[in-house]
Design an enzyme around this catalytic site. Structure first.
Site, PDB file in Angstrom:
ATOM      1  N   ASN A   1      57.059  92.329  11.687  1.00  0.00           N
ATOM      2  CA  ASN A   1      55.837  92.988  12.120  1.00  0.00           C
ATOM      3  C   ASN A   1      55.630  94.248  11.259  1.00  0.00           C
ATOM      4  O   ASN A   1      56.499  95.119  11.210  1.00  0.00           O
ATOM      5  CB  ASN A   1      56.002  93.369  13.606  1.00  0.00           C
TER       6      ASN A   1
ATOM      7  N   HIS B   1      53.786  99.174  11.684  1.00  0.00           N
ATOM      8  CA  HIS B   1      54.111 100.588  11.499  1.00  0.00           C
ATOM      9  C   HIS B   1      54.020 101.049  10.051  1.00  0.00           C
ATOM     10  O   HIS B   1      54.076 102.256   9.780  1.00  0.00           O
ATOM     11  CB  HIS B   1      55.439 100.921  12.174  1.00  0.00           C
TER      12      HIS B   1
ATOM     13  N   HIS C   1      49.621  93.312  14.945  1.00  0.00           N
ATOM     14  CA  HIS C   1      48.971  93.458  16.251  1.00  0.00           C
ATOM     15  C   HIS C   1      47.667  94.208  16.027  1.00  0.00           C
ATOM     16  O   HIS C   1      47.673  95.384  15.666  1.00  0.00           O
ATOM     17  CB  HIS C   1      49.905  94.256  17.168  1.00  0.00           C
TER      18      HIS C   1
ATOM     19  N   ARG D   1      45.090  96.016  17.631  1.00  0.00           N
ATOM     20  CA  ARG D   1      44.869  96.604  18.951  1.00  0.00           C
ATOM     21  C   ARG D   1      43.409  96.956  19.128  1.00  0.00           C
ATOM     22  O   ARG D   1      42.699  97.248  18.161  1.00  0.00           O
ATOM     23  CB  ARG D   1      45.733  97.855  19.137  1.00  0.00           C
TER      24      ARG D   1
ATOM     25  N   ARG E   1      44.656 101.466  16.332  1.00  0.00           N
ATOM     26  CA  ARG E   1      45.459 102.649  15.992  1.00  0.00           C
ATOM     27  C   ARG E   1      46.299 102.442  14.733  1.00  0.00           C
ATOM     28  O   ARG E   1      46.700 103.377  14.088  1.00  0.00           O
ATOM     29  CB  ARG E   1      46.335 103.076  17.162  1.00  0.00           C
TER      30      ARG E   1
ATOM     31  N   GLU F   1      49.026  89.194  16.909  1.00  0.00           N
ATOM     32  CA  GLU F   1      49.210  89.619  18.306  1.00  0.00           C
ATOM     33  C   GLU F   1      47.920  90.267  18.763  1.00  0.00           C
ATOM     34  O   GLU F   1      47.336  91.077  18.022  1.00  0.00           O
ATOM     35  CB  GLU F   1      50.314  90.673  18.409  1.00  0.00           C
TER      36      GLU F   1
ATOM     37  N   THR G   1      53.675  97.943  23.203  1.00  0.00           N
ATOM     38  CA  THR G   1      53.507  96.992  24.303  1.00  0.00           C
ATOM     39  C   THR G   1      54.650  97.179  25.295  1.00  0.00           C
ATOM     40  O   THR G   1      55.807  96.950  24.960  1.00  0.00           O
ATOM     41  CB  THR G   1      53.518  95.544  23.757  1.00  0.00           C
TER      42      THR G   1
ATOM     43  N   GLU H   1      56.963  84.127  24.025  1.00  0.00           N
ATOM     44  CA  GLU H   1      57.824  85.090  23.337  1.00  0.00           C
ATOM     45  C   GLU H   1      58.486  85.923  24.421  1.00  0.00           C
ATOM     46  O   GLU H   1      57.809  86.597  25.208  1.00  0.00           O
ATOM     47  CB  GLU H   1      57.026  85.981  22.387  1.00  0.00           C
TER      48      GLU H   1
ATOM     49  N   HIS I   1      60.860  92.545  20.505  1.00  0.00           N
ATOM     50  CA  HIS I   1      60.624  93.893  21.042  1.00  0.00           C
ATOM     51  C   HIS I   1      61.929  94.673  21.147  1.00  0.00           C
ATOM     52  O   HIS I   1      62.838  94.279  21.866  1.00  0.00           O
ATOM     53  CB  HIS I   1      59.932  93.906  22.397  1.00  0.00           C
ATOM     54  N   GLY I   2      61.969  95.766  20.406  1.00  0.00           N
ATOM     55  CA  GLY I   2      63.127  96.655  20.468  1.00  0.00           C
ATOM     56  C   GLY I   2      64.374  96.122  19.776  1.00  0.00           C
ATOM     57  O   GLY I   2      65.450  96.706  19.898  1.00  0.00           O
TER      58      GLY I   2
HETATM   59  N1  PXP Z   1      56.663  91.139  19.764  1.00  0.00           N
HETATM   60  C1  PXP Z   1      55.580  91.651  20.380  1.00  0.00           C
HETATM   61  C2  PXP Z   1      54.735  90.748  21.200  1.00  0.00           C
HETATM   62  C3  PXP Z   1      55.242  93.017  20.221  1.00  0.00           C
HETATM   63  O1  PXP Z   1      54.155  93.517  20.854  1.00  0.00           O
HETATM   64  C4  PXP Z   1      56.036  93.828  19.413  1.00  0.00           C
HETATM   65  C5  PXP Z   1      55.685  95.278  19.221  1.00  0.00           C
HETATM   66  O2  PXP Z   1      54.539  95.368  18.469  1.00  0.00           O
HETATM   67  C6  PXP Z   1      57.156  93.234  18.772  1.00  0.00           C
HETATM   68  C7  PXP Z   1      57.449  91.906  18.987  1.00  0.00           C
HETATM   69  C8  PXP Z   1      58.020  93.994  17.827  1.00  0.00           C
HETATM   70  O3  PXP Z   1      58.698  95.007  18.487  1.00  0.00           O
HETATM   71  P1  PXP Z   1      59.464  96.094  17.637  1.00  0.00           P
HETATM   72  O4  PXP Z   1      58.468  96.817  16.809  1.00  0.00           O
HETATM   73  O5  PXP Z   1      60.119  96.937  18.682  1.00  0.00           O
HETATM   74  O6  PXP Z   1      60.475  95.341  16.782  1.00  0.00           O
END
Ligand code: PXP
Length: 407
Positions: free
Chosen positions: A172, A175, A208, A210, A214, A235, A266, A316, A356-357
């Site tokens: 992803n 950032h 993503h 949004r 942002r 996303e 999220t 997911e 995520h995380g």
């Molecule tokens: N999967 C989804 C659905 C998310 O919304 C995010 C955060 O944008 C991620 C994965 C990736 O999470 P992270 O940036 O914490 O690796």
């Protein structure tokens, strides 16, 4: 476990390399494959996120283990393995020491012969038993603990031996856009980052879009659709605006996520069980445009059953609770929950992604699960890229996902 064994730091044996403080020392009269055992220990510790702690492994004969067992634990008889932890409750990160494990090669050899197995495999199993003790598990505390410990040992043996169907890693790049938006200019460009991510070997790119724009902008998604050669995941929230954009751009897959304007990221999964028919309609609209759909959900049984009813192709699993667990016991519980939910989803005919995380310490453990086909990871990779470059950051994460450790 009661005492710290003052095992001598080896004069003869394998000293730690500079990355991992695992000492292996042998008092056994015959040559043994010490390097192999150290590699096994390092791999296990990396997967458990314990790689920075010092571990001593000492291989002895039955006479010496009888002596150690008698002197330190008041049990003057031979045994197969003894662990001496820094504390009785598990790893002590402040001390930097995990502990020591003493293994009797004589007993390991006999047990291997009885089980028609090899000495190497038995030594691996005893090493794992020792490590699990050092993590704070104790099979002498009753049946429940004993079962938990056996489960943990099986998980770790799988990490060493299991031939895995490797999961895909999709990166992803939101950032990268966050940094660009900080100045409102045009660098760094997430489209360029996506190209680098692909060159480094990632299996796909995730963004993503949004509602508040942002980080990722409409222009990014349009360009990415033209440039991404692997797989583009979009996303988005299940709103009319986003559904129209998806229908026009046609990403390879859409992951529907909940969205709140105030949140930093999220925060939770979709409440599919509550949203029911609205989501079903969104899934149908995306399917009409030929786009497969994944639903981002918390690892809860009712969410999986509800997801199946929407007609989605995939879920997911939101790994946030696992990733942010405050201690190892909670992380273990969250891990078990993910295992259960991944199996349920797959058995319900849904494909399973996770994200995520996830970072360089907690991903390898999940990568062993064959139910999970794809990991979606962003923040940790982009953060690491600031320090080591995007190519290195992606390659290190690929090693964790594909092999369970960074080489
Ligand atoms: N999967 C989804 C659905 C998310 O919304 C995010 C955060 O944008 C991620 C994965 C990736 O999470 P992270 O940036 O914490 O690796």
């Amino acid at each position: 476990m009661e005492a710290r064994f003052k095992g001598d730091r080896p004069l003869h044996g394998i000293l730690p390399n500079n990355k991992m403080p695992v000492y292996v020392n042998s008092h056994y009269p015959e040559p043994l494959e010490l390097l192999r055992l150290r590699r096994a220990a390092q791999r296990i510790l990396r997967t458990l996120g314990l790689a920075d702690l010092e571990l001593g492994i000492l291989l002895v004969d039955n006479r010496e283990i009888t002596d150690i067992n008698g002197r330190w634990l008041k049990r003057p008889w031979p045994t197969n393995v003894i662990s001496f932890g820094q504390t009785p409750d598990g790893p002590d990160f402040d001390s930097g020491i995990l502990g020591d494990i003493v293994i009797s090669v004589d007993t390991a050899r006999k047990e291997a012969a009885d089980a028609d197995s090899s000495l190497e495999k038995r030594l691996d199993a005893l090493l794992i038993h020792g490590i699990v003790h050092l993590m704070g598990f104790d099979h002498t505390l009753g049946e429940q603990q004993s079962e938990l410990m056996k489960k943990k040992e099986r998980e770790l043996l799988d990490i060493l031996y299991k031939e895995r169907i490797m999961a895909d890693l999709c990166i992803n790049v939101d950032h990268v856009a966050t940094i660009r938006q900080a100045r409102g200019g045009n660098e760094p460009d997430p489209v360029t980052a996506a190209g680098l991510v692909e060159l480094a070997g990632a299996d796909g790119v995730v963004v993503h879009l949004r509602e508040d724009r942002r980080h990722i902008q409409d222009r990014d998604v349009r360009l990415l659709r033209q440039t991404v050669q692997t797989r583009l995941t979009l996303e988005m929230a299940a709103t009319d605006e986003m559904l129209a954009i998806a229908a026009e751009i046609k990403p390879d897959i859409v992951t529907l996520v909940p969205e709140r304007r105030q949140e930093l990221t999220t925060e939770g999964g979709l409440d599919v069980a509550r949203l029911g028919s609205g989501l079903k309609e969104a899934v149908a609209r995306l399917h009409d445009s030929g786009i497969p759909v994944s639903l981002f959900v918390d690892p809860e049984e009712d969410q999986i059953l509800a997801s199946e009813r929407t007609g989605a192709d995939c879920i997911e699993i939101h790994t946030g609770r696992y990733a942010e667990a405050p201690d190892m016991n909670t992380q273990d519980m969250e891990f078990e929950q993910i295992v259960k939910i991944a199996r349920l989803a797959r058995d319900s005919g849904l494909r399973v992604h996770a994200g995520h995380g996830l970072n360089y310490r907690n991903t390898a453990r999940l990568a062993v699960l064959e139910e999970i086909e794809e990991f979606s990871i962003g923040h940790s990779v982009v953060s690491r890229a600031v320090l080591v470059g995007l190519r290195n950051a992606v390659r290190e994460m690929l090693a964790l996902v594909k092999r369970g450790y960074i080489a």
